[in-house]
Motif scaffolding. Structure first.
Motif, PDB file in Angstrom:
ATOM      1  N   VAL A   1      -2.861  -7.899   0.822  1.00 16.99           N
ATOM      2  CA  VAL A   1      -2.638  -6.969   1.962  1.00 16.99           C
ATOM      3  C   VAL A   1      -3.298  -5.632   1.976  1.00 16.99           C
ATOM      4  O   VAL A   1      -3.755  -5.284   1.021  1.00 16.99           O
ATOM      5  CB  VAL A   1      -1.258  -6.362   2.021  1.00 16.99           C
ATOM      6  CG1 VAL A   1      -0.750  -5.476   2.842  1.00 16.99           C
ATOM      7  CG2 VAL A   1      -0.043  -7.379   1.566  1.00 16.99           C
ATOM      8  N   PRO A   2      -4.130  -5.485   2.902  1.00 14.45           N
ATOM      9  CA  PRO A   2      -4.983  -4.361   3.117  1.00 14.45           C
ATOM     10  C   PRO A   2      -4.390  -3.099   2.961  1.00 14.45           C
ATOM     11  O   PRO A   2      -3.270  -2.800   3.552  1.00 14.45           O
ATOM     12  CB  PRO A   2      -5.769  -4.607   4.494  1.00 14.45           C
ATOM     13  CG  PRO A   2      -4.643  -5.335   5.235  1.00 14.45           C
ATOM     14  CD  PRO A   2      -3.977  -6.240   4.388  1.00 14.45           C
ATOM     15  N   GLY A   3      -5.160  -2.087   2.458  1.00 11.95           N
ATOM     16  CA  GLY A   3      -4.712  -0.678   2.395  1.00 11.95           C
ATOM     17  C   GLY A   3      -5.540  -0.015   3.229  1.00 11.95           C
ATOM     18  O   GLY A   3      -6.403  -0.536   3.833  1.00 11.95           O
ATOM     19  N   SER A   4      -5.362   1.500   3.003  1.00 11.10           N
ATOM     20  CA  SER A   4      -5.908   2.175   4.095  1.00 11.10           C
ATOM     21  C   SER A   4      -7.604   2.271   3.659  1.00 11.10           C
ATOM     22  O   SER A   4      -8.427   2.480   4.571  1.00 11.10           O
ATOM     23  CB  SER A   4      -5.437   3.834   3.774  1.00 11.10           C
ATOM     24  OG  SER A   4      -5.526   4.072   2.378  1.00 11.10           O
ATOM     25  N   TYR A   5      -7.955   2.024   2.437  1.00  6.81           N
ATOM     26  CA  TYR A   5      -9.476   2.046   2.067  1.00  6.81           C
ATOM     27  C   TYR A   5     -10.087   1.173   2.934  1.00  6.81           C
ATOM     28  O   TYR A   5     -11.387   1.018   3.364  1.00  6.81           O
ATOM     29  CB  TYR A   5      -9.617   1.614   0.590  1.00  6.81           C
ATOM     30  CG  TYR A   5      -8.720   2.497  -0.424  1.00  6.81           C
ATOM     31  CD1 TYR A   5      -9.292   3.754  -0.669  1.00  6.81           C
ATOM     32  CD2 TYR A   5      -7.519   2.027  -0.713  1.00  6.81           C
ATOM     33  CE1 TYR A   5      -8.593   4.648  -1.600  1.00  6.81           C
ATOM     34  CE2 TYR A   5      -6.913   2.937  -1.696  1.00  6.81           C
ATOM     35  CZ  TYR A   5      -7.305   4.142  -2.053  1.00  6.81           C
ATOM     36  OH  TYR A   5      -6.496   5.087  -2.618  1.00  6.81           O
TER      37      TYR A   5
ATOM     38  N   TRP B   1      -2.018   5.704   8.480  1.00  8.15           N
ATOM     39  CA  TRP B   1      -2.074   4.331   8.668  1.00  8.15           C
ATOM     40  C   TRP B   1      -1.138   3.574   7.967  1.00  8.15           C
ATOM     41  O   TRP B   1      -0.815   3.855   6.751  1.00  8.15           O
ATOM     42  CB  TRP B   1      -3.422   3.697   8.840  1.00  8.15           C
ATOM     43  CG  TRP B   1      -3.610   2.202   8.896  1.00  8.15           C
ATOM     44  CD1 TRP B   1      -3.733   1.600  10.050  1.00  8.15           C
ATOM     45  CD2 TRP B   1      -3.592   1.040   7.873  1.00  8.15           C
ATOM     46  NE1 TRP B   1      -3.820   0.067   9.781  1.00  8.15           N
ATOM     47  CE2 TRP B   1      -3.749  -0.070   8.541  1.00  8.15           C
ATOM     48  CE3 TRP B   1      -3.217   1.314   6.618  1.00  8.15           C
ATOM     49  CZ2 TRP B   1      -3.839  -1.406   7.691  1.00  8.15           C
ATOM     50  CZ3 TRP B   1      -3.379   0.066   5.817  1.00  8.15           C
ATOM     51  CH2 TRP B   1      -3.522  -1.066   6.554  1.00  8.15           C
ATOM     52  N   ALA B   2      -0.640   2.343   8.258  1.00  9.45           N
ATOM     53  CA  ALA B   2       0.142   1.454   7.569  1.00  9.45           C
ATOM     54  C   ALA B   2      -0.078   0.009   7.807  1.00  9.45           C
ATOM     55  O   ALA B   2      -0.348   0.045   9.268  1.00  9.45           O
ATOM     56  CB  ALA B   2       1.793   1.694   7.192  1.00  9.45           C
ATOM     57  N   PRO B   3       0.176  -1.185   7.152  1.00  9.69           N
ATOM     58  CA  PRO B   3      -0.234  -2.462   7.605  1.00  9.69           C
ATOM     59  C   PRO B   3       0.606  -2.903   8.819  1.00  9.69           C
ATOM     60  O   PRO B   3       0.417  -3.592   9.531  1.00  9.69           O
ATOM     61  CB  PRO B   3       0.081  -3.088   6.218  1.00  9.69           C
ATOM     62  CG  PRO B   3      -0.035  -2.511   5.208  1.00  9.69           C
ATOM     63  CD  PRO B   3       0.226  -1.019   5.930  1.00  9.69           C
ATOM     64  N   ASN B   4       2.162  -2.442   8.691  1.00  9.76           N
ATOM     65  CA  ASN B   4       2.735  -2.737  10.111  1.00  9.76           C
ATOM     66  C   ASN B   4       2.543  -1.655  11.209  1.00  9.76           C
ATOM     67  O   ASN B   4       3.430  -1.658  12.310  1.00  9.76           O
ATOM     68  CB  ASN B   4       4.187  -2.661   9.589  1.00  9.76           C
ATOM     69  CG  ASN B   4       4.693  -1.096   9.314  1.00  9.76           C
ATOM     70  OD1 ASN B   4       4.084  -0.171   9.111  1.00  9.76           O
ATOM     71  ND2 ASN B   4       6.108  -1.108   9.509  1.00  9.76           N
TER      72      ASN B   4
ATOM     73  N   GLN C   1     -13.292  -2.265  -3.747  1.00  8.82           N
ATOM     74  CA  GLN C   1     -13.092  -3.592  -3.578  1.00  8.82           C
ATOM     75  C   GLN C   1     -12.628  -3.609  -2.177  1.00  8.82           C
ATOM     76  O   GLN C   1     -13.331  -4.554  -0.991  1.00  8.82           O
ATOM     77  CB  GLN C   1     -12.518  -4.359  -4.504  1.00  8.82           C
ATOM     78  CG  GLN C   1     -13.282  -4.507  -5.836  1.00  8.82           C
ATOM     79  CD  GLN C   1     -12.204  -5.017  -6.904  1.00  8.82           C
ATOM     80  OE1 GLN C   1     -11.163  -5.558  -6.470  1.00  8.82           O
ATOM     81  NE2 GLN C   1     -13.033  -5.189  -8.062  1.00  8.82           N
ATOM     82  N   GLN C   2     -11.834  -3.131  -1.848  1.00 11.53           N
ATOM     83  CA  GLN C   2     -11.046  -3.109  -0.454  1.00 11.53           C
ATOM     84  C   GLN C   2     -11.891  -2.488   0.552  1.00 11.53           C
ATOM     85  O   GLN C   2     -12.133  -3.075   1.614  1.00 11.53           O
ATOM     86  CB  GLN C   2      -9.593  -2.194  -0.692  1.00 11.53           C
ATOM     87  CG  GLN C   2      -8.563  -2.838  -1.210  1.00 11.53           C
ATOM     88  CD  GLN C   2      -7.255  -2.879  -0.132  1.00 11.53           C
ATOM     89  OE1 GLN C   2      -7.218  -2.202   0.849  1.00 11.53           O
ATOM     90  NE2 GLN C   2      -6.211  -3.831  -0.660  1.00 11.53           N
TER      91      GLN C   2
ATOM     92  N   SER D   1      -3.408  -1.100  -2.485  1.00  8.37           N
ATOM     93  CA  SER D   1      -4.520  -1.580  -3.856  1.00  8.37           C
ATOM     94  C   SER D   1      -3.779  -1.499  -4.982  1.00  8.37           C
ATOM     95  O   SER D   1      -4.185  -1.988  -6.023  1.00  8.37           O
ATOM     96  CB  SER D   1      -5.495  -0.102  -3.748  1.00  8.37           C
ATOM     97  OG  SER D   1      -5.070   0.883  -4.135  1.00  8.37           O
ATOM     98  N   THR D   2      -2.612  -0.712  -5.168  1.00  8.92           N
ATOM     99  CA  THR D   2      -1.926  -0.573  -6.629  1.00  8.92           C
ATOM    100  C   THR D   2      -0.670  -1.257  -6.558  1.00  8.92           C
ATOM    101  O   THR D   2      -0.122  -1.838  -7.415  1.00  8.92           O
ATOM    102  CB  THR D   2      -1.428   0.739  -6.686  1.00  8.92           C
ATOM    103  OG1 THR D   2      -0.754   1.467  -5.667  1.00  8.92           O
ATOM    104  CG2 THR D   2      -2.781   1.840  -6.750  1.00  8.92           C
ATOM    105  N   LEU D   3       0.113  -1.823  -5.315  1.00 10.48           N
ATOM    106  CA  LEU D   3       1.281  -2.474  -5.149  1.00 10.48           C
ATOM    107  C   LEU D   3       1.248  -3.694  -5.833  1.00 10.48           C
ATOM    108  O   LEU D   3       2.355  -4.167  -6.420  1.00 10.48           O
ATOM    109  CB  LEU D   3       1.725  -2.521  -3.759  1.00 10.48           C
ATOM    110  CG  LEU D   3       2.237  -1.115  -3.219  1.00 10.48           C
ATOM    111  CD1 LEU D   3       2.629  -1.368  -1.636  1.00 10.48           C
ATOM    112  CD2 LEU D   3       3.420  -0.512  -3.844  1.00 10.48           C
ATOM    113  N   PRO D   4       0.195  -4.631  -5.858  1.00 11.17           N
ATOM    114  CA  PRO D   4       0.344  -5.715  -6.579  1.00 11.17           C
ATOM    115  C   PRO D   4       0.439  -5.746  -8.175  1.00 11.17           C
ATOM    116  O   PRO D   4       1.085  -6.720  -8.685  1.00 11.17           O
ATOM    117  CB  PRO D   4      -1.013  -6.433  -6.066  1.00 11.17           C
ATOM    118  CG  PRO D   4      -1.233  -6.005  -4.922  1.00 11.17           C
ATOM    119  CD  PRO D   4      -1.121  -4.456  -4.949  1.00 11.17           C
ATOM    120  N   ALA D   5       0.266  -4.837  -8.649  1.00  7.26           N
ATOM    121  CA  ALA D   5       0.451  -4.470 -10.045  1.00  7.26           C
ATOM    122  C   ALA D   5       1.725  -3.487 -10.300  1.00  7.26           C
ATOM    123  O   ALA D   5       2.325  -3.676 -11.320  1.00  7.26           O
ATOM    124  CB  ALA D   5      -0.751  -3.613 -10.704  1.00  7.26           C
TER     125      ALA D   5
END
Length: 396
Positions: A299-303, A276-279, A51-52, A258-262
């Protein structure tokens, strides 16, 4: 005609050459649209990864006004269900029925290995926004295959170097039993010279890690290294916290956006390796993260970022060839040039179609707004090309 020489001969030979040149000129015209098939995992425990990737790709196309290289873009999205046989059937449908110009995907290396031959045999460009298996980086490299992520070993090598630099003597390794899992372990071992107390492989999509965690508690290593993407990572981190273990965890894709929200607070403080990282502090990345969060409320991830870059890569190649999608040689040259502004900053391709880029150690943090993200701790490798490129016979 540019880069074309017509030599005059006698009679029919000269006419034949002339007419061939005219036919070439007529064929070199822009297509009326670009068709892209996106094949990713959209169901099961790892659906969030696909999905990402889908959302990142579609966000880029939307920002480009629904076009790629100035041509209207038709994006066809299918679910590979994380099943290689299903993926082959569906990718053949995109090639034969939909006649796509590019295939983007998949997430998992076992699926990529299944679809790579039918796609590249059809002389269609396959652009992977995530999977980067070692077997396609060296002697089996292909002129129709490009990767906007990394070679699998590299992100895992980050943790191996960090473990070595921090003086860990004994490490427990845990990964799923498929190509990317094997690449993960190989990557970690490349720089780590200490003792591997156990090297544990579990079936893909394993969700119960009680026996592995019990083994870790008994062995008491200095650190754990694990690659567990998607739902596997969610369960592993939750069960790790429940087990009350305090052993440092290094990882790749086990804790990410992708996993952190859970996983939430259970993942805070865990380390990972990434390109990469969001920041990451580039203007284009800041704009991307803001646009992605606004569009998808996550929050977007590397995918997502790697698929976004895949769209920008296609856009740059179609633009460079003025929409002539029939000229495969020119398209490859344009893809190889990577003439676009990557969200990661500095970026180029090796001769094997894999990126040369920087890599970082990241750490999970909780933001002031309550959301979770990985943040850069330090740069581990600079302008790093994968070690298999030297085995690839292709040239830049």
């Amino acid at each position: 005609m540019k880069d074309r020489v017509i030599r005059l001969g006698s009679g029919a030979a000269a006419l034949a050459t002339l007419f061939a040149g005219l036919a070439f000129t007529q064929a070199a015209v822009a297509a009326d649209k670009v068709k892209v098939g996106v094949i990713v995992s959209l169901s099961g425990p790892s659906a969030v990864l696909g999905q990402q990737a889908r959302d990142g790709f579609e966000l880029a196309v939307k920002e480009l006004g629904g076009k790629l290289g100035g041509l209207p873009a038709e994006v066809i999205v299918v679910d590979d269900e994380l099943k290689p046989d299903v993926a082959v059937t569906r990718v053949k449908g995109m090639l034969e029925r939909d006649q796509v110009d590019f295939v983007v995907g998949p997430i998992f290396s076992n699926v990529l290995m299944a679809i790579s031959k039918p796609v590249t045999d059809a002389k269609t460009f396959l652009i992977s926004p995530n999977a980067g298996p070692s077997v396609l980086a060296g002697k089996s490299c292909n002129p129709y295959f490009f990767v906007t992520s990394y070679q699998n070993d590299q992100v895992h090598q980050i943790s191996g170097k960090v473990a070595q630099d921090r003086g860990y003597k004994k490490v427990y390794l845990l990964a799923p039993n498929y190509q990317a899992g094997k690449d993960a372990i190989a990557g970690f071992k490349r720089d780590f010279k200490g003792e591997i107390v156990a090297e544990s492989y579990v079936p893909l999509n394993t969700l119960d890690f009680q026996s592995e965690l019990a083994n870790i508690a008994a062995l008491q290593p200095d650190a754990i290294y694990t690659f567990m993407p998607g739902g596997m990572g969610v369960n592993l981190v939750k069960q790790y916290q429940q087990a009350g273990l305090k052993i440092p965890v290094l990882s790749a894709f086990t804790v990410d956006e992708s996993t952190l929200p859970a996983q939430k607070d259970a993942a805070v403080g865990m380390f990972a390796g990434s390109n990469w990282a969001p920041n990451l502090d580039t203007p284009q990345n800041k704009a991307f993260v803001a646009a992605y969060e606004k569009a998808y409320n996550s929050v977007p991830g590397s995918y997502a970022f790697q698929a976004y870059d895949a769209a920008k890569l296609i856009d740059s190649a179609v633009k460079a060839t003025k929409g002539d999608l029939s000229n495969k040689e020119a398209l490859r040259a344009a893809l190889l040039k990577a003439d676009f502004k990557s969200l990661r900053g500095n970026f180029k391709f090796s001769n094997n179609g894999y990126p040369v880029q920087d890599f970082y150690l990241t750490k999970v943090a909780k933001r002031p707004d309550g959301k979770f993200q990985t943040e850069i701790v330090e740069k581990v490798f600079t302008n790093y090309a994968d070690p298999y490129a030297k085995e690839c016979a292709l040239t830049n």
